[in-house]
Write an enzyme that holds these catalytic residues in place. Sequence first.
Site, PDB file in Angstrom:
ATOM      1  N   SER A 142       0.786  -0.922   0.123  1.00 14.27           N
ATOM      2  CA  SER A 142      -0.285   0.144   0.020  1.00 14.27           C
ATOM      3  C   SER A 142       1.085   1.753  -0.412  1.00 14.27           C
ATOM      4  CB  SER A 142      -1.151   0.311   0.737  1.00 14.27           C
ATOM      5  OG  SER A 142      -1.191   1.045   1.433  1.00 14.27           O
ATOM      6  N   HIS A 197      -1.207  -1.419  -4.479  1.00 13.30           N
ATOM      7  CA  HIS A 197      -2.602  -0.959  -3.520  1.00 13.30           C
ATOM      8  C   HIS A 197      -2.748   0.431  -2.989  1.00 13.30           C
ATOM      9  CE1 HIS A 197      -6.292  -1.396  -1.510  1.00 13.30           C
ATOM     10  NE2 HIS A 197      -5.572  -0.612  -0.654  1.00 13.30           N
ATOM     11  N   ASP A 207      -4.627   3.756  -2.168  1.00  9.58           N
ATOM     12  CA  ASP A 207      -5.794   4.359  -0.946  1.00  9.58           C
ATOM     13  C   ASP A 207      -5.680   5.610  -2.076  1.00  9.58           C
ATOM     14  OD1 ASP A 207      -6.456   2.005   0.309  1.00  9.58           O
ATOM     15  OD2 ASP A 207      -4.599   2.644   1.364  1.00  9.58           O
ATOM     16  N   MET A 233      -8.647   8.840  -1.378  1.00 10.31           N
ATOM     17  CA  MET A 233      -9.291   9.382  -0.134  1.00 10.31           C
ATOM     18  C   MET A 233      -9.871  10.471  -0.283  1.00 10.31           C
ATOM     19  SD  MET A 233      -7.777   7.701   3.713  1.00 10.31           S
ATOM     20  CE  MET A 233      -6.995   6.010   3.632  1.00 10.31           C
ATOM     21  N   HIS A 292      -8.368   1.455  -4.797  1.00 16.49           N
ATOM     22  CA  HIS A 292      -9.314   1.630  -3.053  1.00 16.49           C
ATOM     23  C   HIS A 292      -9.193   2.696  -3.006  1.00 16.49           C
ATOM     24  CE1 HIS A 292      -9.651   0.388   1.328  1.00 16.49           C
ATOM     25  NE2 HIS A 292     -11.299   0.621   0.671  1.00 16.49           N
ATOM     26  N   MET A 334     -12.573   4.870  -1.698  1.00 19.09           N
ATOM     27  CA  MET A 334     -13.101   5.308  -0.065  1.00 19.09           C
ATOM     28  C   MET A 334     -13.215   6.798  -0.175  1.00 19.09           C
ATOM     29  SD  MET A 334      -9.723   3.881   2.354  1.00 19.09           S
ATOM     30  CE  MET A 334      -8.478   3.312   2.178  1.00 19.09           C
ATOM     31  N   MET A 345     -11.800  -5.195   4.999  1.00 15.97           N
ATOM     32  CA  MET A 345     -11.353  -3.823   5.358  1.00 15.97           C
ATOM     33  C   MET A 345     -10.975  -4.539   6.913  1.00 15.97           C
ATOM     34  SD  MET A 345     -10.367  -1.284   3.587  1.00 15.97           S
ATOM     35  CE  MET A 345      -9.871  -0.467   5.344  1.00 15.97           C
ATOM     36  N   GLY A 365      -3.565   5.070   8.060  1.00 21.33           N
ATOM     37  CA  GLY A 365      -2.940   3.510   8.336  1.00 21.33           C
ATOM     38  C   GLY A 365      -2.155   3.299   9.412  1.00 21.33           C
ATOM     39  N   ASP A 399      -7.215  -5.421   4.306  1.00 25.02           N
ATOM     40  CA  ASP A 399      -6.642  -4.606   4.067  1.00 25.02           C
ATOM     41  C   ASP A 399      -6.894  -4.032   5.301  1.00 25.02           C
ATOM     42  OD1 ASP A 399      -5.043  -2.264   3.861  1.00 25.02           O
ATOM     43  OD2 ASP A 399      -6.589  -1.200   2.607  1.00 25.02           O
ATOM     44  N   GLY A 400      -5.421  -3.293   6.457  1.00 30.50           N
ATOM     45  CA  GLY A 400      -5.484  -3.438   7.131  1.00 30.50           C
ATOM     46  C   GLY A 400      -5.044  -3.842   8.399  1.00 30.50           C
ATOM     47  N   GLY A 412       1.164  -1.829   4.484  1.00 36.44           N
ATOM     48  CA  GLY A 412       1.668  -0.387   4.091  1.00 36.44           C
ATOM     49  C   GLY A 412       2.729  -0.963   5.223  1.00 36.44           C
ATOM     50  N   SER A 413       3.015  -0.184   6.218  1.00 33.74           N
ATOM     51  CA  SER A 413       3.926  -0.175   6.738  1.00 33.74           C
ATOM     52  C   SER A 413       4.769  -1.085   6.791  1.00 33.74           C
ATOM     53  CB  SER A 413       3.884   0.284   8.614  1.00 33.74           C
ATOM     54  OG  SER A 413       2.973   0.183   8.936  1.00 33.74           O
TER      55      SER A 413
END
Length: 216
Positions: A5, A28, A30, A32, A61, A63, A132, A139, A166-167, A188-189
């Site tokens: 991500s 990925h 995001d 937003m 994605h 949002m 989710m 994130g 995701d998450g 992500g991280s």
Amino acid sequence: MIAPSILSADFARLAEEAAAVGGADWLHVDVMDGHFVPNLTIGLPVVEALLRATDIPVDCHLMIDDPDRWAPGYADAGAHNVTVHVEAARDPVKIAKDLRAAGAKAGLSVKPGTPLEPYLELLDHYDTLLVMSVEPGFGGQEFIPEVLDKVRTAKRHELDVLVEIDGGINAETIVQAAEAGVDCFVAGSAVYGADDPARAVERLRALAAARKTGES
């Protein structure tokens, strides 16, 4: 499948950050809008630039409010998979048709607190289901294990969709998610926070694959 991500990447160096995970299955992204979620990230112009900068299939994605209006533009731009939220869509069946007509896979996402059962029939029109495992918007949140029941529900109903999560995915939670039946893992991280993002992708893939095949 591992989908790093870019929400955890350096936005000033997106082309380089995409290149740093060249072995990833999807990238990925995001999107937003500051309305559907309380955060503002990037929009279509940045996605178009990123598509020109990478050969990795881009997984958008959305949002955002009013995905009925905005989602097809991401498919037209060349995104591989475009996911909208069932909580925001007015006509999710039409969105899926529009995305597919534009050449993209159609994805449907549900927030942690949204039950999956009322939308099972909708998934006949979709290619991917994004579960989710944190509240969408930011994130670095902690994984919510209870959402794995939705993954199990999707698998139990033998839905013809790729199940994505995701998450909060890291070396520990990816094992739980793989055991539940997840096919694609957004991280992500755990990827961009590592010294070697490409190696982090391979490690996560190996952990998920080992758990799915029953290896220790």
